[in-house]
Design an enzyme around this catalytic site. Structure first.
Site, PDB file in Angstrom:
ATOM      1  N   CYS A 391       0.828  -1.216   0.000  1.00 37.96           N
ATOM      2  CA  CYS A 391       0.000   0.000   0.000  1.00 37.96           C
ATOM      3  C   CYS A 391       0.862   1.266   0.000  1.00 37.96           C
ATOM      4  CB  CYS A 391      -0.990  -0.044   1.156  1.00 37.96           C
ATOM      5  SG  CYS A 391      -2.409   1.028   0.863  1.00 37.96           S
ATOM      6  N   HIS A 515      -3.620  -5.154   0.189  1.00 36.65           N
ATOM      7  CA  HIS A 515      -3.130  -5.680   1.476  1.00 36.65           C
ATOM      8  C   HIS A 515      -3.308  -7.196   1.513  1.00 36.65           C
ATOM      9  CE1 HIS A 515      -2.578  -1.935   3.821  1.00 36.65           C
ATOM     10  NE2 HIS A 515      -3.504  -1.468   3.006  1.00 36.65           N
ATOM     11  N   GLU A 517      -1.981  -9.353   3.308  1.00 38.71           N
ATOM     12  CA  GLU A 517      -1.860  -9.963   4.643  1.00 38.71           C
ATOM     13  C   GLU A 517      -3.206 -10.307   5.269  1.00 38.71           C
ATOM     14  OE1 GLU A 517      -0.763  -6.991   3.793  1.00 38.71           O
ATOM     15  OE2 GLU A 517      -1.497  -5.431   5.142  1.00 38.71           O
TER      16      GLU A 517
HETATM   17  N1  GLN Z   1      -1.895   6.754   2.843  1.00 36.57           N
HETATM   18  C1  GLN Z   1      -2.031   6.019   1.634  1.00 36.57           C
HETATM   19  C2  GLN Z   1      -3.400   6.190   1.002  1.00 36.57           C
HETATM   20  O1  GLN Z   1      -4.321   6.617   1.663  1.00 36.57           O
HETATM   21  C3  GLN Z   1      -1.743   4.532   1.864  1.00 36.57           C
HETATM   22  C4  GLN Z   1      -2.751   3.871   2.722  1.00 36.57           C
HETATM   23  C5  GLN Z   1      -2.269   2.568   3.305  1.00 36.57           C
HETATM   24  O2  GLN Z   1      -1.068   2.286   3.289  1.00 36.57           O
HETATM   25  N2  GLN Z   1      -3.178   1.766   3.844  1.00 36.57           N
HETATM   26  O3  GLN Z   1      -3.578   5.878  -0.133  1.00 36.57           O
END
Ligand code: GLN
Length: 556
Positions: A391, A515, A517
């Protein structure tokens, strides 16, 4: 006003905590669940959090642990990670009830005039709404056994309406259709040699004051509490000694359910429900995993770059996914935190990363530590250190590549630098104008296309379509992807946004917008995590043998 129908589908196991929080109530819930699963029952779960937040989405992970994301876009309490990993169930966001949701609903109804001039009160209106929600979860999950864990500790002001709802449900249903397990903590004070049951006595008294009696008590402790303490707890709580169980700290949490069963836990659960097992418990799937753990001959060290380094729970799914990958790759994964802010103060400290077998850059928000993280990515890219970005890790890997390879000086994400000349990562168009923070990110599972012959495609068993979960507001800016690609970056997956990048010629350099995980379980490790661990182990072994680490995009 919907009053719950008298008919319930599942039998209910309520789990409450005594003495204090953080003792592993979730493990007790999972242990009850696995004992039913071993005996052929279908289980599902409901968690009640007595806080006023509507969900965990806006809560600081440092205070409350990670936000667990579900397929349907729920931002749930960290415990849902434990439930879904160990019980291998899918959950919907409605399965996490909070005080905030319950009051919000009741107050909205009151404003609509639905209470017809009546006085709106905790009992019956709040308790009825709690019961209605539990009933709805029961109807939707359609399990044989519904595990209902009440967050917090008995005696807390906040949990009182929930305990009252539990009391009413237990009173309304036949005795063999509900039970209540109390998880307590039995300390071994250092200056005395025996376990102390007094805090448990107080907790049971608090429970009884709420009109509830425990069916089973599970005593968490550092060590086994022994027969004498078990008998004492049984005596003052009005239970037979065979309804009190000892759950000490174990080598691995996976052992918990089986450990309890060896004391007769599973049989007791069925006895209370007057059920016979649909199959005999073998614990085969658990022992297979424990065998895998015993066979881990190597240890690899993975550096985790994070802000919330003080609390393991802030990255618990990432930790678990690494552990699962290690189990299946034959290597124990030791996770060390990397303090990225140190590299902002002292750039030469970055060479420390040489001692690591791999680096994981997890999701995150905000500006703090970002320049340090970008330095970490640069170092891994240039020094062939296996790297997995998740992410924010994906977004910053794009920024790093744009700055240092494409020479777009000052490139950034507009999350950190709204005025950047090169907005490599930018707000998703659908996010513009959104002011409210709660539940408004791009959340939950989305279909992703993987491009064939990429590292990601190999990791996912040559699948071209996958579904993974998301939680973000920003995206890789499509205006800049041609220049990144021209300089050798491979974008290997796409939904409506770019979802993955990788670097041919590097032993393992992968970053994903999703994600993975959240879907990793001990039985089904997540492919990107498995890829990182496999490459880290391979390179470590090659180094030990004095062989130069080969380069290539494969993760075999
Ligand atoms: N801050 C980034 C976004 O909002 C990544 C979010 C995250 O890593 N869950 O896109």
């Amino acid at each position: 006003m919907d009053v719950p129908e008298p008919h319930y589908h599942a039998k209910f196991v309520f789990i409450v905590g005594g003495v204090m929080s953080g003792i592993g109530k979730g493990i007790v819930t999972v242990s009850a669940g696995r004992n039913f699963i071993e005996r052929g029952f279908k289980v599902n779960v409901c968690k009640i959090d007595p806080y006023l937040n509507i969900d965990a989405g806006t809560m600081n992970p440092f205070e409350h642990g990670e936000v667990f994301v579900t397929d349907d876009g729920g931002e749930l309490d960290v415990d849902f990670g434990h439930y879904t990993r160990f019980l291998q169930i899918d959950v919907k966001k409605t399965q996490n009830i909070t005080t905030g949701q319950v009051y919000f609903e009741v107050i909205s109804r009151e404003r609509k005039g639905e209470y017809l001039g009546g006085t709106v009160q905790v009992i019956p209106h709040i308790t009825d709404e709690i019961k209605r929600r539990i009933h709805e979860i029961d109807q939707e999950t359609h399990a044989d056994v519904l595990l209902i864990e009440i967050g917090g500790t008995v005696g807390d002001i906040e949990s009182q309406p929930f305990l009252e709802a539990v009391r009413q449900i237990m009173r309304e249903r036949p005795a063999n259709e509900t039970m209540l397990i109390m998880a307590t903590y039995v300390p071994f004070p250092p200056h005395v040699s025996e376990p102390k049951t007094k805090p448990t006595q107080h907790a049971v008294r608090d429970l009884k004051a709420a009109g509830l009696n425990p069916s089973i008590i599970v005593a968490r402790a550092e060590r086994e509490i022994g027969k004498k303490a078990i008998e004492k707890i049984a005596l003052f709580s009005g239970l037979n000694a065979n309804a009190v169980f000892s759950l000490p700290d174990l080598n691995d949490v996976l052992e918990g359910p089986m450990f309890l069963d060896h004391q007769g836990f599973g049989d007791k659960l069925l006895e209370i429900f007057q059920e016979t097992p649909k199959q005999s418990p073998t614990w085969e799937s658990t022992t297979k995993l424990l065998d895998l753990i015993n066979k881990q001959t190597e240890t690899i060290v993975i550096g985790l770059t994070g802000k919330y380094t003080q609390l393991k729970d802030a990255y618990i799914s990432v930790f678990e996914a690494l552990k699962h990958a290690g189990m299946h790759e034959g290597a124990k994964v030791e996770v060390v935190y990397i303090d990225v802010e140190e590299f902002e103060k002292d750039p030469s400290a970055i060479t420390k990363l040489q001692d690591l077998d791999g680096v994981l850059l997890p999701g995150g928000f905000g500006k703090r530590g970002v320049e340090g993280k970008i330095k970490v990515i640069e170092y891994c890219r240039e020094n062939n250190i296996p790297f997995l970005g998740i992410c924010l890790g994906f977004q910053l890997a794009s920024v790093e590549f744009a700055r240092n390879v494409c020479k777009l000086n000052g490139a950034h994400s507009t999350e950190m630098d709204p005025e950047t000349r090169y907005p490599i990562v930018d707000l998703q168009p659908t996010q513009r104008g959104i002011k409210k923070l709660g539940g408004t990110m791009r959340l939950g599972a989305h279909d992703i296309d993987i491009y064939p012959n990429t590292l990601l495609w190999k990791l996912y068993g040559e699948k071209t379509k996958i579904r993974e979960r998301h939680r973000h507001r920003y995206e890789l800016n499509p205006a800049y992807t041609p220049i990144l690609q021209d300089h050798g970056l491979v974008l290997s997956a796409k939904s409506e946004f770019y979802e993955a990048l990788e670097l041919p010629g590097h032993p393992f350099f992968l970053a994903v917008q999703f994600h993975p995980e959240f879907k990793s379980t001990p039985w089904n490790p997540s492919p990107p995590y498995q890829g990182l661990v496999r490459s880290a182990l391979r390179i470590k072994l090659e180094k030990q043998e004095g062989v130069e680490a080969p380069v290539g995009t494969t993760a075999e």
